[in-house]
Enzyme design. Structure first.
Site, PDB file in Angstrom:
ATOM      1  N   SER A  18     -26.097 -69.168  52.408  1.00 32.90           N
ATOM      2  CA  SER A  18     -27.091 -70.241  52.427  1.00 32.90           C
ATOM      3  C   SER A  18     -26.359 -71.567  52.317  1.00 32.90           C
ATOM      4  O   SER A  18     -25.266 -71.637  51.728  1.00 32.90           O
ATOM      5  CB  SER A  18     -28.038 -70.097  51.236  1.00 32.90           C
ATOM      6  OG  SER A  18     -28.845 -71.252  51.108  1.00 32.90           O
ATOM      7  N   TYR A  73     -30.584 -68.752  42.535  1.00 32.17           N
ATOM      8  CA  TYR A  73     -30.374 -68.536  43.978  1.00 32.17           C
ATOM      9  C   TYR A  73     -29.029 -69.116  44.405  1.00 32.17           C
ATOM     10  O   TYR A  73     -28.227 -68.466  45.080  1.00 32.17           O
ATOM     11  CB  TYR A  73     -31.522 -69.194  44.750  1.00 32.17           C
ATOM     12  CG  TYR A  73     -31.445 -69.018  46.247  1.00 32.17           C
ATOM     13  CD1 TYR A  73     -31.821 -67.825  46.846  1.00 32.17           C
ATOM     14  CD2 TYR A  73     -31.002 -70.048  47.070  1.00 32.17           C
ATOM     15  CE1 TYR A  73     -31.754 -67.663  48.225  1.00 32.17           C
ATOM     16  CE2 TYR A  73     -30.927 -69.897  48.444  1.00 32.17           C
ATOM     17  CZ  TYR A  73     -31.312 -68.701  49.016  1.00 32.17           C
ATOM     18  OH  TYR A  73     -31.237 -68.541  50.387  1.00 32.17           O
TER      19      TYR A  73
HETATM   20  P1  NAI Z   1     -37.911 -63.799  54.182  1.00 29.08           P
HETATM   21  O1  NAI Z   1     -38.427 -63.922  52.788  1.00 29.08           O
HETATM   22  O2  NAI Z   1     -38.817 -64.073  55.311  1.00 29.08           O
HETATM   23  O3  NAI Z   1     -37.254 -62.344  54.417  1.00 29.08           O
HETATM   24  C1  NAI Z   1     -36.509 -61.712  53.448  1.00 29.08           C
HETATM   25  C2  NAI Z   1     -36.700 -60.217  53.594  1.00 29.08           C
HETATM   26  O4  NAI Z   1     -35.925 -59.569  52.576  1.00 29.08           O
HETATM   27  C3  NAI Z   1     -38.154 -59.770  53.405  1.00 29.08           C
HETATM   28  O5  NAI Z   1     -38.552 -58.948  54.476  1.00 29.08           O
HETATM   29  C4  NAI Z   1     -38.128 -59.025  52.087  1.00 29.08           C
HETATM   30  O6  NAI Z   1     -39.070 -57.956  52.009  1.00 29.08           O
HETATM   31  C5  NAI Z   1     -36.690 -58.507  52.064  1.00 29.08           C
HETATM   32  N1  NAI Z   1     -36.258 -58.115  50.725  1.00 29.08           N
HETATM   33  C6  NAI Z   1     -36.494 -58.756  49.562  1.00 29.08           C
HETATM   34  N2  NAI Z   1     -35.987 -58.053  48.533  1.00 29.08           N
HETATM   35  C7  NAI Z   1     -35.406 -56.950  49.065  1.00 29.08           C
HETATM   36  C8  NAI Z   1     -34.730 -55.837  48.519  1.00 29.08           C
HETATM   37  N3  NAI Z   1     -34.563 -55.700  47.200  1.00 29.08           N
HETATM   38  N4  NAI Z   1     -34.263 -54.892  49.360  1.00 29.08           N
HETATM   39  C9  NAI Z   1     -34.465 -54.999  50.690  1.00 29.08           C
HETATM   40  N5  NAI Z   1     -35.109 -56.018  51.264  1.00 29.08           N
HETATM   41  C10 NAI Z   1     -35.590 -56.983  50.462  1.00 29.08           C
HETATM   42  O7  NAI Z   1     -36.657 -64.793  54.217  1.00 29.08           O
HETATM   43  P2  NAI Z   1     -35.642 -65.229  55.364  1.00 29.08           P
HETATM   44  O8  NAI Z   1     -35.725 -66.678  55.504  1.00 29.08           O
HETATM   45  O9  NAI Z   1     -35.762 -64.388  56.571  1.00 29.08           O
HETATM   46  O10 NAI Z   1     -34.260 -64.913  54.606  1.00 29.08           O
HETATM   47  C11 NAI Z   1     -33.263 -64.057  55.108  1.00 29.08           C
HETATM   48  C12 NAI Z   1     -31.955 -64.408  54.403  1.00 29.08           C
HETATM   49  O11 NAI Z   1     -31.582 -65.747  54.724  1.00 29.08           O
HETATM   50  C13 NAI Z   1     -32.026 -64.342  52.875  1.00 29.08           C
HETATM   51  O12 NAI Z   1     -30.816 -63.814  52.373  1.00 29.08           O
HETATM   52  C14 NAI Z   1     -32.151 -65.798  52.483  1.00 29.08           C
HETATM   53  O13 NAI Z   1     -31.668 -66.043  51.184  1.00 29.08           O
HETATM   54  C15 NAI Z   1     -31.286 -66.458  53.537  1.00 29.08           C
HETATM   55  N6  NAI Z   1     -31.549 -67.861  53.747  1.00 29.08           N
HETATM   56  C16 NAI Z   1     -32.781 -68.300  54.139  1.00 29.08           C
HETATM   57  C17 NAI Z   1     -32.971 -69.647  54.389  1.00 29.08           C
HETATM   58  C18 NAI Z   1     -34.263 -70.198  54.889  1.00 29.08           C
HETATM   59  O14 NAI Z   1     -34.368 -71.438  54.979  1.00 29.08           O
HETATM   60  N7  NAI Z   1     -35.257 -69.390  55.264  1.00 29.08           N
HETATM   61  C19 NAI Z   1     -31.901 -70.638  54.170  1.00 29.08           C
HETATM   62  C20 NAI Z   1     -30.665 -70.062  53.762  1.00 29.08           C
HETATM   63  C21 NAI Z   1     -30.503 -68.732  53.561  1.00 29.08           C
END
Ligand code: NAI
Length: 257
Positions: free
Chosen positions: A137, A149
């Site tokens: 991130s 985080y």
């Molecule tokens: P999102 O919240 O839409 O998707 C995250 C997914 O991870 C969800 O489907 C959720 O069910 C799953 N998840 C949560 N806990 C879990 C577990 N214990 N085991 C398996 N799956 C689990 O978020 P997004 O934006 O798609 O995030 C994806 C990655 O990108 C994350 O690592 C997030 O920290 C990172 N990120 C996101 C940013 C953003 O602006 N959206 C910015 C920087 C990093």
């Protein structure tokens, strides 16, 4: 017709947190390049992922037995595992003084321990030319206010460097990408002040899309990135590169008008 990235077709790649958001975009893009994707998440099912090349499996990244079971199943298959995307992540938007121990532990467990378990259990199955991508991130490059985080993602950088060193001699590459503000369900709940400041500090003056992160992840998994390992790649419209200097530059530009 889209040009296919070299080396993805026919490869098995595991993506965590793939039921929605960036993980779903990554799974679908990789399948589009001909990979066989094992898309995992804690959700019961993943309707976004229907289509050829993607199979869905429930896996909580914090549960070691579930990684063990996945590794055992993959070990029985004929095609070797060639990729892992540690994408699953959760946020907890609280400053340090407001962070409870339980929330801290939960965030570290998913964002840092999860990828560690994934690498430990799946890397032994990987052959030369395999690639692991961790999803960090822009918080991992800054002092973002979300204490747990931000710390979890800084730690993931360390894990990435250690893994690149340890698995390099086996021909396994390990890299990390650092998305900026990407429009997904995670950021849909961000406070208005965070959205506005992020935009103000991002030179491209827009938020990113899940598909834009997926393209870089796919590149790192492919043979096009065959000599890229231990790298950290921001995908953030230059947010971290300018380190807040956009504010200064914009104010000076206004003053000189
Ligand atoms: P999102 O919240 O839409 O998707 C995250 C997914 O991870 C969800 O489907 C959720 O069910 C799953 N998840 C949560 N806990 C879990 C577990 N214990 N085991 C398996 N799956 C689990 O978020 P997004 O934006 O798609 O995030 C994806 C990655 O990108 C994350 O690592 C997030 O920290 C990172 N990120 C996101 C940013 C953003 O602006 N959206 C910015 C920087 C990093």
């Amino acid at each position: 017709m889209t040009d296919l990235l070299p080396g993805l077709a026919g490869r098995t790649i595991v993506v965590t947190g793939a039921a929605r958001g960036q993980g779903a975009a990554e799974a679908l893009l990789l399948a589009g390049h001909g990979a066989r994707v094992v898309a995992t998440d804690i959700a019961d099912d993943a309707p976004e992922l229907s289509g050829p090349g993607v199979e869905y499996r429930r896996l909580d990244v914090t549960v070691e037995d579930e990684w063990r079971a996945l590794a055992a199943d993959l070990a029985r298959e004929e095609t070797p595992l060639r990729g892992l995307v540690n994408n699953a992540g959760i946020t907890h938007r609280a400053r340090l003084g407001d962070t409870e121990r339980a929330d801290w532990d939960r965030v570290i467990a998913v964002n840092t321990t999860g990828p560690m378990l994934g690498i430990r259990h799946l890397a032994p199955l990987m052959s030369v030319g395999s690639s692991i991508v961790n999803v960090g991130s822009s918080a991992a490059l800054t002092a973002h206010y979300t204490a747990a985080y931000t710390t979890s993602k800084w730690a993931l950088r360390g894990l990435t460097h250690v893994a690149a060193n340890e698995y390099g001699p086996r021909g396994i590459r390990v890299n990390i990408v650092h998305p900026g503000f990407i429009e997904t369900e995670m950021t849909a709940t961000a406070p208005q002040a965070m959205r506005a400041s992020q935009l103000e500090l991002t030179p491209l003056e827009r938020f990113g899309e899940a598909g834009e992160v997926a393209q870089v992840v796919a590149f790192l998994l492919s043979d096009a990135a065959a000599y890229v390992s231990g790298a950290e790649i921001p995908i953030d419209g230059a947010f971290t590169a300018v380190g807040g200097a956009k504010l200064l530059s914009d104010r000076i530009a206004r003053e000189l008008k």
